[in-house]
Design a protein around this motif. Sequence first.
Motif, PDB file in Angstrom:
ATOM      1  N   ALA A 285       0.830  -1.205   0.000  1.00  0.00           N
ATOM      2  CA  ALA A 285       0.000   0.000   0.000  1.00  0.00           C
ATOM      3  C   ALA A 285       0.865   1.256   0.000  1.00  0.00           C
ATOM      4  N   ALA A 286       1.972   1.227   0.748  1.00  0.00           N
ATOM      5  CA  ALA A 286       2.865   2.386   0.819  1.00  0.00           C
ATOM      6  C   ALA A 286       3.525   2.660  -0.534  1.00  0.00           C
ATOM      7  N   LEU A 287       3.975   1.616  -1.215  1.00  0.00           N
ATOM      8  CA  LEU A 287       4.597   1.795  -2.533  1.00  0.00           C
ATOM      9  C   LEU A 287       3.593   2.343  -3.543  1.00  0.00           C
ATOM     10  N   THR A 288       2.349   1.858  -3.472  1.00  0.00           N
ATOM     11  CA  THR A 288       1.298   2.380  -4.356  1.00  0.00           C
ATOM     12  C   THR A 288       1.041   3.854  -4.069  1.00  0.00           C
ATOM     13  N   LEU A 289       1.012   4.204  -2.784  1.00  0.00           N
ATOM     14  CA  LEU A 289       0.808   5.597  -2.389  1.00  0.00           C
ATOM     15  C   LEU A 289       1.925   6.484  -2.935  1.00  0.00           C
ATOM     16  N   THR A 368       6.751   9.335   0.949  1.00  0.00           N
ATOM     17  CA  THR A 368       8.121   8.824   1.019  1.00  0.00           C
ATOM     18  C   THR A 368       8.441   8.281   2.397  1.00  0.00           C
ATOM     19  N   VAL A 369       8.095   9.031   3.437  1.00  0.00           N
ATOM     20  CA  VAL A 369       8.380   8.585   4.806  1.00  0.00           C
ATOM     21  C   VAL A 369       7.567   7.337   5.145  1.00  0.00           C
ATOM     22  N   ILE A 370       6.312   7.301   4.721  1.00  0.00           N
ATOM     23  CA  ILE A 370       5.482   6.117   4.954  1.00  0.00           C
ATOM     24  C   ILE A 370       6.087   4.896   4.276  1.00  0.00           C
ATOM     25  N   THR A 371       6.593   5.076   3.041  1.00  0.00           N
ATOM     26  CA  THR A 371       7.200   3.958   2.317  1.00  0.00           C
ATOM     27  C   THR A 371       8.500   3.505   2.971  1.00  0.00           C
ATOM     28  N   LEU A 372       9.322   4.441   3.400  1.00  0.00           N
ATOM     29  CA  LEU A 372      10.543   4.074   4.131  1.00  0.00           C
ATOM     30  C   LEU A 372      10.205   3.258   5.372  1.00  0.00           C
ATOM     31  N   CYS A 373       9.151   3.666   6.076  1.00  0.00           N
ATOM     32  CA  CYS A 373       8.714   2.911   7.252  1.00  0.00           C
ATOM     33  C   CYS A 373       8.263   1.508   6.858  1.00  0.00           C
ATOM     34  N   GLY A 374       7.577   1.395   5.713  1.00  0.00           N
ATOM     35  CA  GLY A 374       7.132   0.092   5.245  1.00  0.00           C
ATOM     36  C   GLY A 374       8.292  -0.836   4.917  1.00  0.00           C
ATOM     37  N   VAL A 375       9.303  -0.314   4.233  1.00  0.00           N
ATOM     38  CA  VAL A 375      10.494  -1.115   3.896  1.00  0.00           C
ATOM     39  C   VAL A 375      11.187  -1.593   5.167  1.00  0.00           C
ATOM     40  N   CYS A 376      11.383  -0.682   6.119  1.00  0.00           N
ATOM     41  CA  CYS A 376      12.064  -1.029   7.374  1.00  0.00           C
ATOM     42  C   CYS A 376      11.238  -2.022   8.194  1.00  0.00           C
ATOM     43  N   ALA A 377       9.905  -1.849   8.205  1.00  0.00           N
ATOM     44  CA  ALA A 377       9.042  -2.749   8.970  1.00  0.00           C
ATOM     45  C   ALA A 377       9.115  -4.171   8.425  1.00  0.00           C
ATOM     46  N   VAL A 378       9.099  -4.313   7.090  1.00  0.00           N
ATOM     47  CA  VAL A 378       9.193  -5.642   6.485  1.00  0.00           C
ATOM     48  C   VAL A 378      10.542  -6.281   6.806  1.00  0.00           C
ATOM     49  N   GLY A 379      11.628  -5.516   6.634  1.00  0.00           N
ATOM     50  CA  GLY A 379      12.954  -6.054   6.917  1.00  0.00           C
ATOM     51  C   GLY A 379      13.106  -6.489   8.363  1.00  0.00           C
TER      52      GLY A 379
END
Length: 402
Positions: A285-289, A368-379
Amino acid sequence: MNLKTILILGALSAFGPLAIDFYLPGFPAIALAFGTDEKHVQLTLASYFLGLSIGQLAYGPVADRFGRRIPLLFGVGLFTLASLACAFAPTLEWLIAARFVQALGGCAGMVLSRAIVSDTCNPVESAKVFSQLMLVMGLAPILAPMLGGLMVNVYGWQSIFLALTIFSAAISLAVALGLPESMPAGHPRQPLSGAFGQYRRLLGDRVLLGHALTGGIAIAGMFSYIAGSPFVFIKLYGVPPEHYGWLFGINAAGFILTAQVNARLVGRFGPARLLSRAVWVYLAAALTLLLIANLHTEKLWPLLVPLFIYIASLGCILPNASACAMTGQGKRAGSASALLGCLQFSVAAGAAALVGVLHDGTAVPMATVITLCGVCAVGLAMFTLHLQKRRDAGAVHTDVRV
């Protein structure tokens, strides 16, 4: 856990977000009352976040030494008195200081509600209860901004803090009469002198730290949305201020709905498995956003769809991350809960600040910040679940050898 206890714990957990969302509509009135601008009024919010981070670390060791009820009653009482001080603040400096003290009291409910759940529930039951608490907590961002705006217009900004005073006094009475001590009588009491050592050991628990940071980074994405959405919705896309609360509420409703679905699924799949799936939904969802934000669309609705999905996914991530982090903490549940809350709010406050630093007049910084959070959360989630499987396998191997 019975419904009465869940409602009390939900109200205690809601102290933090309620004292934030409730008074946001009063910023212009507060600035006018003290002859300043909204930028300086925002210091009252910063002091509140600071109090939440510091206070949680103090309550953990105290709760592990003296039990849950005494520090909880002290914290709620402090919140009540500080709310009254906010209502009658003669200067902005007074209000800033009173908000700091208010946070020191309010964070007791946040820390000790998690500790009480850990005292009385196994991991699956904990995830269910945390999901049910999300229902009570989720009502705060839906109702608070609209109710706060109405009260400011009719009764003035002081009425918000008077309402918080009455609310916290009622909860204090509910705790005194309806919430027994949850820490077992024969439970080892941790000395206050060992508080720093306890936190050092907790920080060395990579599984706890990983789950705590997974939840913290997910919350950071939500704080990024809270910080960026007023500009994006109102200034960029021309949403009337009185309609902003409805958009905010619709997204919060998705969060609540997902949390209730999670409560039904966690018994079948377990919190760790659901967490590992939910973080991928968050990231997608973050990447789509981010993609839609970079297209600079003239319509708002293309942004609203991934925003709704991303916020809804938090209803699964947050209760399961908390349940996984608190599993097996036992006699140090209070300190573990305090560290969990401190890490989450510290990371979240930093992400909200980053949205402001990156501000460029578009929706891209928020996305951008939401997506960075998404990447870090998955990792973090994948790495932590790997560590947890290794630890569980080691425990099984040790039991077999014994």
